[in-house]
Design an enzyme around this catalytic site. Structure first.
Site, mmCIF file in Angstrom:
data_model
loop_
_atom_site.group_PDB
_atom_site.id
_atom_site.type_symbol
_atom_site.label_atom_id
_atom_site.label_comp_id
_atom_site.label_asym_id
_atom_site.label_seq_id
_atom_site.Cartn_x
_atom_site.Cartn_y
_atom_site.Cartn_z
ATOM 1 N N MET A 59 -8.915 7.202 9.567
ATOM 2 C CA MET A 59 -9.411 7.766 8.309
ATOM 3 C C MET A 59 -10.478 8.826 8.544
ATOM 4 O O MET A 59 -11.428 8.928 7.789
ATOM 5 C CB MET A 59 -9.993 6.653 7.412
ATOM 6 N N LYS A 105 -3.958 2.544 -2.650
ATOM 7 C CA LYS A 105 -5.379 2.503 -2.323
ATOM 8 C C LYS A 105 -5.575 3.461 -1.167
ATOM 9 O O LYS A 105 -5.455 3.107 -0.018
ATOM 10 C CB LYS A 105 -5.756 1.087 -1.904
ATOM 11 N N ASP A 131 0.840 -1.192 0.000
ATOM 12 C CA ASP A 131 0.000 0.000 0.000
ATOM 13 C C ASP A 131 0.873 1.239 0.000
ATOM 14 O O ASP A 131 2.039 1.183 0.384
ATOM 15 C CB ASP A 131 -0.859 0.031 1.276
HETATM 16 N N1 SAH Z 1 -4.333 -1.207 8.798
HETATM 17 C C1 SAH Z 1 -3.951 0.128 9.226
HETATM 18 C C2 SAH Z 1 -5.048 1.132 9.042
HETATM 19 C C3 SAH Z 1 -5.416 1.382 7.616
HETATM 20 S S1 SAH Z 1 -6.601 2.647 7.469
HETATM 21 C C4 SAH Z 1 -3.498 0.075 10.689
HETATM 22 O O1 SAH Z 1 -3.671 -0.946 11.353
HETATM 23 O O2 SAH Z 1 -2.948 1.070 11.159
HETATM 24 C C5 SAH Z 1 -5.593 4.063 7.202
HETATM 25 C C6 SAH Z 1 -5.675 4.991 8.374
HETATM 26 O O3 SAH Z 1 -4.817 4.565 9.400
HETATM 27 C C7 SAH Z 1 -5.212 6.406 8.061
HETATM 28 O O4 SAH Z 1 -6.211 7.157 7.437
HETATM 29 C C8 SAH Z 1 -4.917 6.908 9.453
HETATM 30 O O5 SAH Z 1 -6.092 7.246 10.139
HETATM 31 C C9 SAH Z 1 -4.340 5.687 10.112
HETATM 32 N N2 SAH Z 1 -2.860 5.669 10.029
HETATM 33 C C10 SAH Z 1 -2.086 4.723 9.493
HETATM 34 N N3 SAH Z 1 -0.789 5.026 9.648
HETATM 35 C C11 SAH Z 1 -0.735 6.182 10.317
HETATM 36 C C12 SAH Z 1 0.320 7.009 10.797
HETATM 37 N N4 SAH Z 1 1.592 6.696 10.610
HETATM 38 N N5 SAH Z 1 -0.010 8.144 11.460
HETATM 39 C C13 SAH Z 1 -1.288 8.476 11.661
HETATM 40 N N6 SAH Z 1 -2.317 7.723 11.232
HETATM 41 C C14 SAH Z 1 -2.053 6.600 10.579
#
Ligand code: SAH
Length: 478
Positions: free
Chosen positions: A383, A270, A248
């Site tokens: 998100m 995505k 991703d």
């Molecule tokens: N599977 C991922 C989440 C995917 S959805 C997990 O477990 O973290 C994507 C969302 O994750 C982003 O929109 C944000 O809200 C959050 N996110 C992922 N990485 C991030 C980061 N380094 N800092 C802040 N938010 C993050």
């Protein structure tokens, strides 16, 4: 000077270690592990060597070195503090064509002792030719992390099957594919799960189908939030074994840099509102590469099972009979909270955490606002950046106080991390004012105020500190 690497079978063979101190002990110890018949020559033995001698594990030549000590031995190690003696021994050994290792003296040594990664019966030996032993040691540490501990059990399992594998798969290319499959496929993962019998059965089954089964597999891997240090060891190994990486956009460049250099990297971007590759296309790519016999890593930001569509991808793989494994990652809520100094639960402020996603109106409308607006709980909203007005309004409408602290963590755990704090009633205003961008995680709850006192990573939070307040119920203060 270039050394010729050699793995010597010393079992039952006499070797001599001259020196009865701690260095002699270390040398004797690894020689004993290799099954050698060790004689230690020294006027005195240190307590450990003395115990080994009393137990009959080593022989002892008590006294100072004599030339005749070199009779009938295969190898000699000079481990005293006497440089003159060492030089003398080196000359004698040379004349007798006897390999000698002189501790800390590469020039006098005719064999070197490497740094070793031990996955017996698999052994990895590293030498710097005596030029930089510390570097060899550091490399060893890195390999220790990379080489799966079950490599040893796998090699033992294969020892029993070796002649059958040769007979059954005379073609070298097919045999090589079989071994590659063993390295990436279900056999290794069964050994990791300590299911020896199942692993043996799987290896046998594979032997029957090796001609037709290309043996691809998929590892669904959580990359964590960005800081490569937050990747798991198992994740690192999977990245090093991968032929193809489907990642991703959220996965950081630093994490990708840890993968095998020649692995094919395919970005399946995505992002919310920006679907370059559809989920169906991702499924098709996984299938295509796995069916071609490749080891595929499906690399996702955070954890693959938290708002990552990991479940759907596994259902698809299962439906198509592709072998898979899941390696969890540190999800954004945990990582962002940690890197912002916000404990998600706290005895005084919050007894539960909810992971919520709010990426579009549709998903927002199905949320249970009554439950989300309750006090003394922490919400971690994924998100959510585009839906902040609705979040703010709904939470307040359902009874959450406007004074409830929040923290937005943008680019959590990465060098550019920003933390923006405030109270729920100012959420939209603050986020707009600071022009918050994705990826960002929103934490709402009393604990968010702790970011001001507990911050430790990157820049301090933007926003004024709110009082960390919360009435303590009796039950909790007891
Ligand atoms: N599977 C991922 C989440 C995917 S959805 C997990 O477990 O973290 C994507 C969302 O994750 C982003 O929109 C944000 O809200 C959050 N996110 C992922 N990485 C991030 C980061 N380094 N800092 C802040 N938010 C993050």
């Amino acid at each position: 000077m270039k050394l010729y690497p050699l793995f010597a079978d010393l079992s039952g063979r006499p070797v001599l270690v001259v020196g009865g101190g701690v260095v002699g002990e270390r040398k004797a110890s690894s020689l004993l592990e290799a099954g050698a018949r060790v004689t230690v020559g020294a006027p005195e033995l240190n307590p450990t060597l003395r115990t080994w001698w009393e137990q009959g594990r080593i022989s002892w030549r008590a006294g100072t070195f004599e030339d005749a000590w070199l009779d009938d031995i295969w190898l000699v190690v000079a481990a005293t503090s006497d440089a003159v003696l060492h030089a003398h021994m080196a000359v004698l050994a040379e004349a007798r064509r006897l390999f000698i290792n002189v501790v800390d003296d590469a020039a006098l040594s005719s064999f070197h002792v490497p740094a070793v990664v031990d996955r017996a019966p698999v052994t990895i030996a590293i030498s710097s030719g005596g030029h930089a032993p510390m570097l060899a040691r550091l490399l060893r540490e890195r390999l220790e992390l990379l080489i799966d501990p079950v490599m040893g059990p796998l090699a033992s399992l294969l020892a029993d099957m070796r002649s059958r594998i040769r007979t059954r798969l005379p073609d070298l290319a097919v045999r090589r594919r079989y071994y590659e499959h063993l390295l990436g496929g279900p056999v290794l993962s069964l050994l990791r799960r300590r299911q020896q019998a199942l692993a043996e059965a799987a290896a046998e089954r594979l032997l029957e189908t090796a001609h037709t089964d290309p043996g691809g597999s998929v590892v669904l891997l959580g990359a964590g939030p960005g800081d490569p240090g937050l990747l798991t060891l198992r994740g690192l190994r999977a990245l090093n074994e991968a032929d193809v990486i489907l990642h991703d956009r959220l996965v950081s460049a630093e994490v990708l840099a840890l993968a095998r250099r020649d692995a094919e990297r395919i970005e399946v971007a995505k992002q919310a509102g920006n679907h370059h590759t559809t989920q169906a296309q991702i499924h098709a790519l996984m299938l295509e590469h796995a069916r071609a016999g490749r080891r595929v890593v499906r690399l996702k930001g955070g954890d693959p099972f938290v708002f990552g569509r990991g479940g759907e991808e596994l259902e698809f793989l299962r439906g198509h009979g592709i072998a898979y494994e899941v390696v969890p990652g540190i999800t954004a809520a945990l990582a962002c909270a940690a890197y912002a100094g916000i404990p998600l639960t706290h005895r005084d402020h919050a007894q539960s955490v909810r992971l919520v996603t709010a990426h579009c109106q549709g998903s927002i409308d199905t949320l249970d606002w009554q439950a989300l607006a309750q006090e003394r709980q922490t919400l971690a909203v994924y998100m959510g950046t585009s839906e902040l007005p609705r979040l703010q309004q709904q939470l307040i409408a359902h009874g959450r106080a406007g004074t409830t602290p929040f923290a937005i963590i943008e680019n959590g755990s990465r060098p550019e991390q920003r933390v923006i704090t405030g109270s729920l009633s100012t959420l939209v205003e603050r986020a707009t004012g600071y022009d918050v961008c994705s990826p960002a995680l929103l934490v709402i709850g009393e604990v968010a105020a702790l970011a001001h006192t507990l911050a430790w990573f990157g820049r301090p939070p933007l926003g004024t500190a709110l009082p960390v307040s919360s009435p303590k119920p009796e039950a909790l203060t007891a």
